[in-house]
Enzyme design. Structure first.
Site, PDB file in Angstrom:
ATOM      1  N   LYS A  30      12.847  -9.174   2.413  1.00 14.94           N
ATOM      2  CA  LYS A  30      14.201  -9.444   2.903  1.00 14.94           C
ATOM      3  C   LYS A  30      14.486 -10.940   2.918  1.00 14.94           C
ATOM      4  O   LYS A  30      15.532 -11.391   2.432  1.00 14.94           O
ATOM      5  CB  LYS A  30      14.341  -8.860   4.312  1.00 14.94           C
ATOM      6  CG  LYS A  30      15.768  -8.697   4.781  1.00 14.94           C
ATOM      7  CD  LYS A  30      15.812  -8.129   6.201  1.00 14.94           C
ATOM      8  CE  LYS A  30      15.526  -6.638   6.232  1.00 14.94           C
ATOM      9  NZ  LYS A  30      15.347  -6.134   7.610  1.00 14.94           N
ATOM     10  N   ARG A  99      15.267 -10.015  12.499  1.00 20.99           N
ATOM     11  CA  ARG A  99      15.008  -8.909  11.563  1.00 20.99           C
ATOM     12  C   ARG A  99      13.604  -9.006  10.991  1.00 20.99           C
ATOM     13  O   ARG A  99      13.197 -10.053  10.511  1.00 20.99           O
ATOM     14  CB  ARG A  99      16.015  -8.982  10.402  1.00 20.99           C
ATOM     15  CG  ARG A  99      17.413  -9.382  10.840  1.00 20.99           C
ATOM     16  CD  ARG A  99      18.301  -9.779   9.673  1.00 20.99           C
ATOM     17  NE  ARG A  99      18.604  -8.683   8.771  1.00 20.99           N
ATOM     18  CZ  ARG A  99      19.310  -8.822   7.657  1.00 20.99           C
ATOM     19  NH1 ARG A  99      19.768 -10.021   7.298  1.00 20.99           N
ATOM     20  NH2 ARG A  99      19.541  -7.788   6.880  1.00 20.99           N
ATOM     21  N   GLY A 108       8.115   2.007  10.396  1.00 23.37           N
ATOM     22  CA  GLY A 108       7.364   1.684  11.598  1.00 23.37           C
ATOM     23  C   GLY A 108       7.484   0.240  12.028  1.00 23.37           C
ATOM     24  O   GLY A 108       7.020  -0.135  13.101  1.00 23.37           O
ATOM     25  N   MET A 110       9.560  -3.136  13.352  1.00 23.42           N
ATOM     26  CA  MET A 110      10.584  -3.185  14.390  1.00 23.42           C
ATOM     27  C   MET A 110      12.002  -3.137  13.807  1.00 23.42           C
ATOM     28  O   MET A 110      12.298  -3.790  12.814  1.00 23.42           O
ATOM     29  CB  MET A 110      10.426  -4.463  15.209  1.00 23.42           C
ATOM     30  CG  MET A 110      11.209  -4.393  16.511  1.00 23.42           C
ATOM     31  SD  MET A 110      11.266  -5.959  17.363  1.00 23.42           S
ATOM     32  CE  MET A 110      12.631  -6.747  16.532  1.00 23.42           C
ATOM     33  N   ARG A 343      18.407  -6.064  -2.530  1.00 22.56           N
ATOM     34  CA  ARG A 343      17.086  -5.852  -3.134  1.00 22.56           C
ATOM     35  C   ARG A 343      17.294  -4.956  -4.342  1.00 22.56           C
ATOM     36  O   ARG A 343      18.355  -4.318  -4.484  1.00 22.56           O
ATOM     37  CB  ARG A 343      16.126  -5.214  -2.150  1.00 22.56           C
ATOM     38  CG  ARG A 343      16.543  -3.817  -1.805  1.00 22.56           C
ATOM     39  CD  ARG A 343      15.776  -3.270  -0.639  1.00 22.56           C
ATOM     40  NE  ARG A 343      16.655  -2.289   0.013  1.00 22.56           N
ATOM     41  CZ  ARG A 343      16.438  -1.735   1.168  1.00 22.56           C
ATOM     42  NH1 ARG A 343      15.394  -2.047   1.865  1.00 22.56           N
ATOM     43  NH2 ARG A 343      17.270  -0.853   1.670  1.00 22.56           N
ATOM     44  N   HIS A 459      -0.818  20.293   4.836  1.00 11.57           N
ATOM     45  CA  HIS A 459      -1.583  21.273   4.067  1.00 11.57           C
ATOM     46  C   HIS A 459      -0.740  21.861   2.945  1.00 11.57           C
ATOM     47  O   HIS A 459      -1.159  21.924   1.790  1.00 11.57           O
ATOM     48  CB  HIS A 459      -2.062  22.372   5.022  1.00 11.57           C
ATOM     49  CG  HIS A 459      -2.879  23.441   4.354  1.00 11.57           C
ATOM     50  ND1 HIS A 459      -2.313  24.591   3.859  1.00 11.57           N
ATOM     51  CD2 HIS A 459      -4.198  23.503   4.065  1.00 11.57           C
ATOM     52  CE1 HIS A 459      -3.265  25.342   3.327  1.00 11.57           C
ATOM     53  NE2 HIS A 459      -4.412  24.701   3.427  1.00 11.57           N
ATOM     54  N   SER A 789     -16.929  12.398 -23.299  1.00 13.59           N
ATOM     55  CA  SER A 789     -15.645  12.719 -22.700  1.00 13.59           C
ATOM     56  C   SER A 789     -15.892  12.855 -21.201  1.00 13.59           C
ATOM     57  O   SER A 789     -16.698  13.687 -20.778  1.00 13.59           O
ATOM     58  CB  SER A 789     -15.098  14.020 -23.286  1.00 13.59           C
ATOM     59  OG  SER A 789     -13.882  14.341 -22.662  1.00 13.59           O
ATOM     60  N   GLY A 791     -15.547  14.128 -17.830  1.00 12.43           N
ATOM     61  CA  GLY A 791     -14.961  15.292 -17.171  1.00 12.43           C
ATOM     62  C   GLY A 791     -14.749  14.916 -15.714  1.00 12.43           C
ATOM     63  O   GLY A 791     -15.588  15.161 -14.863  1.00 12.43           O
ATOM     64  N   CYS A 857     -11.150  14.009 -20.104  1.00 14.13           N
ATOM     65  CA  CYS A 857     -10.466  15.296 -20.244  1.00 14.13           C
ATOM     66  C   CYS A 857     -10.230  15.978 -18.912  1.00 14.13           C
ATOM     67  O   CYS A 857      -9.835  17.123 -18.848  1.00 14.13           O
ATOM     68  CB  CYS A 857     -11.225  16.209 -21.192  1.00 14.13           C
ATOM     69  SG  CYS A 857     -12.882  16.603 -20.618  1.00 14.13           S
ATOM     70  N   TYR A 877      -9.113   7.444 -25.611  1.00 10.59           N
ATOM     71  CA  TYR A 877      -8.022   8.400 -25.426  1.00 10.59           C
ATOM     72  C   TYR A 877      -8.100   9.073 -24.066  1.00 10.59           C
ATOM     73  O   TYR A 877      -9.147   9.059 -23.418  1.00 10.59           O
ATOM     74  CB  TYR A 877      -8.026   9.457 -26.539  1.00 10.59           C
ATOM     75  CG  TYR A 877      -9.200  10.413 -26.468  1.00 10.59           C
ATOM     76  CD1 TYR A 877      -9.124  11.563 -25.690  1.00 10.59           C
ATOM     77  CD2 TYR A 877     -10.376  10.168 -27.169  1.00 10.59           C
ATOM     78  CE1 TYR A 877     -10.197  12.435 -25.604  1.00 10.59           C
ATOM     79  CE2 TYR A 877     -11.451  11.027 -27.094  1.00 10.59           C
ATOM     80  CZ  TYR A 877     -11.354  12.156 -26.309  1.00 10.59           C
ATOM     81  OH  TYR A 877     -12.417  13.011 -26.203  1.00 10.59           O
TER      82      TYR A 877
HETATM   83  P1  ADP Z   1      16.784  -2.862   7.812  1.00  4.52           P
HETATM   84  O1  ADP Z   1      15.507  -3.470   7.382  1.00  4.52           O
HETATM   85  O2  ADP Z   1      16.584  -1.614   8.603  1.00  4.52           O
HETATM   86  O3  ADP Z   1      17.760  -2.715   6.682  1.00  4.52           O
HETATM   87  P2  ADP Z   1      18.365  -5.114   8.674  1.00  4.52           P
HETATM   88  O4  ADP Z   1      17.680  -6.334   9.174  1.00  4.52           O
HETATM   89  O5  ADP Z   1      18.892  -5.199   7.316  1.00  4.52           O
HETATM   90  O6  ADP Z   1      17.419  -3.878   8.893  1.00  4.52           O
HETATM   91  O7  ADP Z   1      19.510  -4.893   9.731  1.00  4.52           O
HETATM   92  C1  ADP Z   1      20.036  -3.708  10.208  1.00  4.52           C
HETATM   93  C2  ADP Z   1      21.545  -3.741  10.136  1.00  4.52           C
HETATM   94  O8  ADP Z   1      22.078  -4.860  10.791  1.00  4.52           O
HETATM   95  C3  ADP Z   1      22.041  -3.809   8.719  1.00  4.52           C
HETATM   96  O9  ADP Z   1      23.188  -3.039   8.596  1.00  4.52           O
HETATM   97  C4  ADP Z   1      22.358  -5.258   8.560  1.00  4.52           C
HETATM   98  O10 ADP Z   1      23.323  -5.458   7.576  1.00  4.52           O
HETATM   99  C5  ADP Z   1      22.866  -5.632   9.934  1.00  4.52           C
HETATM  100  N1  ADP Z   1      22.659  -7.052  10.239  1.00  4.52           N
HETATM  101  C6  ADP Z   1      21.489  -7.712  10.217  1.00  4.52           C
HETATM  102  N2  ADP Z   1      21.672  -9.009  10.504  1.00  4.52           N
HETATM  103  C7  ADP Z   1      22.981  -9.183  10.715  1.00  4.52           C
HETATM  104  C8  ADP Z   1      23.794 -10.311  11.026  1.00  4.52           C
HETATM  105  N3  ADP Z   1      23.265 -11.523  11.180  1.00  4.52           N
HETATM  106  N4  ADP Z   1      25.108 -10.114  11.162  1.00  4.52           N
HETATM  107  C9  ADP Z   1      25.640  -8.893  11.003  1.00  4.52           C
HETATM  108  N5  ADP Z   1      24.944  -7.793  10.723  1.00  4.52           N
HETATM  109  C10 ADP Z   1      23.626  -7.931  10.558  1.00  4.52           C
HETATM  110 MG    MG Z   2      18.941  -3.755   5.862  1.00  6.28          MG
END
Ligand code: ADP
Ligand code: MG
Ligand code: MG
Length: 907
Positions: A30, A99, A108, A110, A343, A459, A789, A791, A857, A877
């Site tokens: 990010k 973020r 998982g 934050m 991204r 499972h 080969s 296996g 194989c 191969y």
């Molecule tokens: P995730 O990794 O779950 O995508 P983000 O860090 O992108 O988390 O943020 C979650 C939401 O908050 C997203 O919709 C993002 O666009 C919004 N967001 C993050 N930072 C800001 C900011 N500085 N101003 C406005 N919206 C934000």
């Molecule tokens: Mg995001």
């Protein structure tokens, strides 16, 4: 910056203007992309990124690096100067988001906390500045809620409930219907929850808020979910996460504001166009959280034409810059557009192929790059039959797409019924809450498997993938009641016997029979659809082009595992360059079984010879047909491998038959002898018993009969002006001595056949390497073998000491869940164990015999990741089932391109 880095010489904080997209290791995905967009002069709210290095120090030492605090202060100062206001300043607060963002995005970690810096003191200032009191209180309640939940660990439900109560009290359903007063009251309630649950007040100091949030991001690296995910995906546990501090922009400032997500092209089809969702007067995740109905992105053109146009322009810039489909998050604050994330976006399998070729045509990437943008798993997905897109369907629910395919059948809720109904010719779908080893028979009998619980490693998922069976698991909307033999979804009740359709590629479950259509990609490989035709399907053309390119660049050859002419011909159409494994056991079944019985029961050499002489012409004919189908291409024939008892009747059935006959005093001599033979051949552990080369050494004449059949078939084909290229392969060799004996006999037979037919024969003789001892003594074995080969199925079983059928059904789920391996070693080669043996055996074999031909194989021959491994260790191969051949061709091409570019094919 120098003053903050002088202690360690290390720089822990990067302004968005300082980074770029190549710094993902340091800044996380990010952060690196925020920096890249900043440098492209796109409107990114200013901010900075705390590096993964700082996180690593924290994780190692238990506290932030001493220099970090000052460095953050310096960057915060700069940000404040730039923005003309201070974090949390009472009359006009600067607010930020905190973020997380690791190198690989992972579950998982934050959740983002927005509006950091708001407090009892600054909420009024924000209201004043925005001229909107409601907005200020809405932002504050979001902060307390998000901070309380993610940083302080308060149960999020408590806030949700309080919010619902506030809406109910007012008789409204949308959060936008709450006014400033309601929200102010809600903040009070939220803060009460925080105090009650944590024993402390919601922090009012803005810097403390920020520091606590940063530390919480660091800590989340070691959360249970994140750890499990990393173990399964083999992401190193010590990478750490970066933290992005980003100044806030507000989509919740009224109808001229909003937030949205978009793709630069359709991630489902690859088509260029306007794809995304927009939500007015909303912040952050509101747009994907489903709290209110979003509008299609195209509507933004009417809502706010200027922002829309700017967005389109930016999307084009991003595509041209990243040279790929991008997904983005944006916010509009009072008519001003801000970019918050981008991204390279996920896409469907079909879109991956289309986009790759489109980008080549646009001149953005070359073919080698295009090949990196698609993969075998996607191709495999495109080859499954699919549900007719034009059919009218009733969607019942959705789960995890655990094993691809389109299955239709009657709903059954227990294994017993599944087996019973399928025996009478019904197609059934086995529906369970979750499956366990007791369900194995039912799973085998069913067309598809559907569970309401469990994930990709449950499972049901593991076993279904092992069997190549369609499976959707964890469809939580389905309420499965196995006792009453029904499931309820919403208001719909599906009773036992009702037809359901299950799509293992999308995870969707339908009521009723959805018609299935063949995959156009398979039609193309079968030669029934042509990429050159005027009306050619766009996807087919894209696949054709990528395949052609892969074929041009790959070094690995691709052969098929096929036992009969029909499979061989299909394999050829699919691009096989020979047969790497022709199993001969199928040639001993059906009506020939009796002859095999006679062979086993033979008391005298004469009886044995007679039995073998009966089998010889039948085998020969099988080979003639096979060599004809594969004319001009190598065909590796493996001599009989499975233990003999597999060709005899079932021990229980036979015992009953003999007992009944005796009770009637009607003795059947043959059955009695058979029963004795069955008892004699019964093994505790057939996998490790009398099979493979051991059989050939113990049953006189068996292997020589097979060799004769092969040699005579080859001679016959030569006489018919064909070009047979037979190779004889000895299974389960553990020591060179075994091989030498078989080889001497085989050479004698070949000489005899040559003399008798007058056809000069030169059949290569080699062995499978499927026992650890064979791999460890490969240097010696190569003295008697012209080819190896690997296996890898048996090699995996014997290296791990796993009996596949037993372990997959019993404890693999537990192993996968504990992260002992991320994927079954029967699916993807275990590089460190089994793979290491393959590597060393290949080297030792070639040291003895430099022109030793090397192939594989096992089923791994058609597995994408394994193909890359085999390319890397220098095999000649891979051989796989006919249907996997295109996948292997594509991946062999990708392996060539990726290794050339020095990149890892990893994930
Ligand atoms: P995730 O990794 O779950 O995508 P983000 O860090 O992108 O988390 O943020 C979650 C939401 O908050 C997203 O919709 C993002 O666009 C919004 N967001 C993050 N930072 C800001 C900011 N500085 N101003 C406005 N919206 C934000
Ligand atoms: Mg995001
Ligand atoms: Mg998130």
């Amino acid at each position: 910056m120098s003053e903050s880095t002088e202690h360690s010489g290390q720089k822990f904080v990067y302004d968005f203007t300082e980074g770029n997209r190549d710094l993902k290791d340091l800044l996380g995905g990010k952060g690196a992309n925020l920096a890249e967009m900043t440098n492209l002069r796109l409107p990114v709210p200013p901010g900075f990124t705390i590096t993964t290095e700082a996180c690593r120090v924290y994780l190692d030492s238990g506290s932030e690096p001493p220099a970090l605090r000052d460095e953050v202060s310096a960057h915060l100062d700069a940000l404040e100067r730039h923005m003309g206001k201070k974090l949390g300043q009472a009359d006009d607060p600067l607010l930020v988001s905190v973020r997380s963002g690791a190198k690989f995005s992972m579950p998982g970690m934050m959740d983002t906390v927005l509006n950091i810096g708001l407090s009892d003191a600054s909420v009024a200032g924000l209201a004043q500045q925005a001229g909107d009191e409601r907005f200020a209180w809405d932002s504050y309640r979001r902060l307390v809620q998000m901070f309380g939940k993610t940083v302080l660990g308060v149960d999020g439900e408590l806030f949700e409930e309080a919010l619902d109560e506030a809406k109910a009290a007012k008789g409204v359903t949308d959060d936008t219907d709450l006014d400033a007063g309601d929200l102010r009251a809600l903040v009070k309630a939220f803060k009460g929850i925080v105090t009650e649950r944590t024993g402390r007040e919601f922090p009012q100091d803005p810097r403390e808020q920020m520091d606590l949030a940063v530390r919480a991001v660091f800590d989340s690296w070691n959360g249970d979910r994140a750890r499990l995910y990393r173990r399964q995906e083999r992401i190193p546990g010590d990478l750490g996460t970066a933290v992005n501090i980003c100044s806030m922009v507000f989509g919740n400032l009224g109808p001229d504001s909003g937030t949205g997500v978009a793709f630069t092209r359709d991630p489902a089809s690859g088509q260029q166009g306007v794809y995304g969702d927009y939500l007015q007067n909303a912040q952050g995740e509101d747009v994907v959280a489903g709290i209110r109905n979003t509008v299609p992105l195209a509507d933004l053109e009417t809502i706010d034409k200027a922002s829309y146009d700017r967005l389109m322009e930016i999307m084009e810039t991003l595509e041209n810059h990243y040279k790929d489909l991008c997904d983005i998050e944006f916010t509009i604050e009072r008519g001003r557009l801000w970019m918050l994330q981008t991204r390279v976006g996920k896409r469907t399998a079909g879109a991956a192929f289309r986009i790759a070729t489109q980008l080549v045509d646009q001149g953005l990437i070359d073919e080698a790059e295009a090949l990196k943008r698609v993969n075998g798993a996607q191709l495999a997905q495109l080859m499954f039959p699919r549900f007719d897109e034009n059919a009218t369907v009733e969607l019942l629910g959705r789960g995890i797409a655990a094993s691809p395919g389109a299955a239709v059948g009657k709903a059954v809720f227990d294994s017993y019924t599944a087996v019973k109904w399928s025996r009478s010719g019904e197609r059934v779908i086995l529906i369970r809450r979750e499956t366990n080893p007791d369900d194995l028979d039912g799973m085998i009998a069913a067309e598809g498997i559907l569970t309401s619980r469990g994930g990709k490693t449950s499972h049901a998922a593991v076993v279904a993938r092992g069997m190549g069976k369609t499976c959707v698991c964890g469809a939580e909307d389905l309420d499965v009641d196995t006792k009453r033999r029904r499931m309820t979804v919403g208001g719909t009740v599906v009773e036992e016997g009702d037809v359901v359709s299950v799509d293992g590629s999308t995870g969707k479950v339908y009521l009723g029979e959805v018609p299935v259509v063949p995959s156009p990609v398979v039609e193309y490989f079968e030669g029934r659809m042509h990429a050159g035709a005027d009306d050619a399907d766009e996807l087919v053309v894209a696949v054709h082009r990528m395949m052609a390119y892969a074929d041009r660049v790959r070094r690995l050859r691709v052969r098929a595992n096929a036992d009969n002419a029909e499979d061989a011909l299909r394999a050829r159409r699919f691009g096989a360059q020979g047969i790497g494994l022709c199993r001969t056991e199928h040639m001993f079944l059906g009506e020939r079984r009796e002859m095999v019985e006679r062979l086993i029961l033979a008391d005298t050499d004469e009886e044995r010879t007679t039995a073998l002489e009966q089998l010889l012409p039948l085998q020969r004919q099988d080979f003639v047909e096979l060599f004809e189908a594969m004319d001009g291409l190598p065909v590796t024939v493996r001599l009989l491998d499975p233990p003999l008892h597999e060709f005899l009747p079932d021990i229980t059935e036979l015992s009953v038959r003999v007992a009944l006959a005796e009770a009637r005093e009607d003795h059947n001599e043959n059955d009695l002898r058979l029963l004795q033979a069955v008892h004699r051949l019964h093994e505790q552990n057939p996998m490790l018993g009398l099979r493979g080369v051991r059989l050939g050494l113990v049953i006189p004449g068996l292997f020589t009969m097979q060799v004769r059949a092969i040699a005579e078939a080859a001679a016959a084909r030569k006489n018919a002006k064909g070009d047979p290229r037979a190779e004889i392969m000895i299974p389960l060799v553990g020591t060179v001595q075994e091989l030498e004996i078989v080889r001497d006999e085989a050479e004698q037979v070949m000489a005899e056949v040559a003399a008798a037919t007058g056809v000069a024969l030169r059949l290569a003789l080699g062995t499978m390497i499927e026992l650890p001892r064979a791999a460890l003594t490969a240097g010696q074995i190569a003295e008697a073998a012209e080819f190896f080969s690997f296996g890898t199925n048996d090699l995996t079983q014997t290296v791990w000491g796993f009996s596949r059928d037993d372990v997959e059904a019993s404890f693999f789920t537990a192993y996968l869940e504990k992260g002992i391996f991320g994927v079954s070693p029967f699916e993807t080669i275990d590089r460190d164990g089994v793979g290491a043996l393959v590597r060393s055996a290949a080297a030792a074999g070639r040291a003895t015999r430099p022109d030793l031909k090397l192939g594989v194989c096992g089923e791994h021959g058609g597995d994408p990741e394994s193909v890359h491994f085999f390319h890397g260790v220098g095999l000649d191969y891979v051989s796989c089932s006919p249907f996997r051949i295109p996948v292997a061709r594509l991946e062999a091409g990708r392996a060539a391109v990726l290794s050339r570019h020095g990149a890892d094919s990893g994930r």
